[in-house]
Design an enzyme around this catalytic site. Structure first.
Site, PDB file in Angstrom:
ATOM      1  N   CYS A 111      47.054  36.068  37.331  1.00 17.10           N
ATOM      2  CA  CYS A 111      47.773  37.157  36.659  1.00 17.10           C
ATOM      3  C   CYS A 111      48.587  38.020  37.622  1.00 17.10           C
ATOM      4  CB  CYS A 111      46.796  38.019  35.866  1.00 17.10           C
ATOM      5  SG  CYS A 111      45.891  37.100  34.593  1.00 17.10           S
ATOM      6  N   HIS A 253      50.219  44.743  34.601  1.00 21.57           N
ATOM      7  CA  HIS A 253      49.794  43.499  33.947  1.00 21.57           C
ATOM      8  C   HIS A 253      49.151  43.831  32.610  1.00 21.57           C
ATOM      9  CE1 HIS A 253      47.868  39.824  32.955  1.00 21.57           C
ATOM     10  NE2 HIS A 253      46.670  40.186  33.361  1.00 21.57           N
ATOM     11  N   ASN A 283      47.331  38.575  26.690  1.00 20.25           N
ATOM     12  CA  ASN A 283      47.413  38.446  28.143  1.00 20.25           C
ATOM     13  C   ASN A 283      48.143  37.145  28.472  1.00 20.25           C
ATOM     14  OD1 ASN A 283      46.969  37.947  30.859  1.00 20.25           O
ATOM     15  ND2 ASN A 283      44.813  38.532  30.830  1.00 20.25           N
TER      16      ASN A 283
END
Length: 326
Positions: A111, A253, A283
């Site tokens: 990520c 993020h 996500n």
């Protein structure tokens, strides 16, 4: 010299999966997921490959920058869910956008991937090696998810986004662009978020029954994120001698709304400076920061001279932050 973002683009799969759709697969509900994560929908690839999405996002970013593929010197693709072990997704993008003069390779930092790719591009540019670089964050996490595991299947989505960056004159504050960055890793704690690759398989190895899906200790990841993200944001603002209250946007993020709210509180910064879009996309790992950046750019939310913090965290463990002037 420094590194300037001059074009953005993104691509999201057409197929939308809502929390109510997931409630038909596992024991969960829209209220349960939304209250704990901020996520209500996610896009899931049903006909697009990762390379398809990456190339579409790249074409949009090139158009926004007023460039074509032949002007790109380097392609960096951040992904942990590539279509092939090889060739790299970056080489597939190079073919699709006719970037015949570019070198191309993938980068994996989960990520944090897009952020690490941006830092890598900045290093190449400051070294005088390349001038125009295409960065792509792309994930097809739906193929790495156990759709019977409610602790992970509700969290992730698919998507791609891209940025074109170029060399700007001057060093840091002398021109708009990258003003500073920090990045970190902690391999010792990496077991809290993992996804095994293909097992060793040969006549001399007895295979085990290890799962091939994403596995996560959610509480540990949460604790890691709410500690390290504000820490690295303070580090980069100290490095650039910038007061946190003068930062216009914090583009983090997009993993969990509670994490972002906790980061805002720890920094003493209004939540209004922390835009979120995980409600619609979930996500998307390495794609999440540039997807949000592209959305804000298209909406006219990013104005010349604004100071922006980008910060990501993910498997590895990896984390970091960048400060840019738009």
């Amino acid at each position: 010299m420094t590194t300037k973002i001059i074009g953005t683009g993104s691509y999201l799969p057409e197929h939308v999966v809502s929390n109510d759709d997931l409630a038909k697969l596992v024991d969960t509900s829209d209220e349960w997921i939304a209250s704990r994560t901020g996520i209500r929908n996610r896009r899931i690839a049903t006909k697009e490959s990762g390379a398809d999405m990456a190339a579409a996002a790249a074409e949009e970013a090139l158009k926004d920058a007023g460039m074509d593929g032949s002007e790109i010197d380097l392609i960096l693709v951040a992904t942990c869910s590539s279509d092939f072990q090889f060739p790299s997704t970056a080489c597939l993008v190079q073919k699709a956008i006719h970037a015949t003069n570019a070198a191309a390779f993938d980068l994996s930092a989960a990520c944090s991937g897009f952020l690490f790719a941006l830092h890598t591009a900045h290093a190449y540019i400051c070294a005088g090696i390349y001038k125009n670089i295409l960065l792509v964050g792309v994930e097809v996490l739906s193929k790495l998810i156990d759709w019977n595991d409610r602790s992970t299947c509700v969290l992730f989505g698919d998507g791609a986004s891209a940025c074109v960056v170029e060399r700007g004159e001057g060093l840091y504050s002398a021109d708009h662009g990258m003003e500073g960055f920090v990045q970190w890793s902690d391999g010792v704690s990496g077991e809290v978020l993992t996804c095994p690759g293909r097992k060793i398989e040969n006549p001399w190895k007895e295979n085990d029954s290890e799962t091939e899906y994403i596995q996560m200790n959610g509480q540990e990841v949460f604790r890691f994120a709410v500690k390290k993200v504000p820490e690295c944001i303070r580090q980069v603002t100290e490095k650039t001698e910038t007061q946190i209250e003068t930062i216009d946007w914090f583009i983090l993020h997009q993993a969990n709304s509670r994490i972002i709210q906790s980061v805002a509180k720890r920094l003493g910064v209004p939540e209004e400076k922390f835009p979120m879009n995980m409600e619609q996309y979930g996500n998307t790992s390495a794609a999440s920061i540039p997807i949000l950046l592209d959305e804000m750019n298209k909406k006219g939310m990013l104005q010349p001279g604004q100071k922006i913090i980008l910060s990501g965290f993910g498997a590895g463990l990896t984390w970091g932050a960048a400060q840019i002037e738009w």
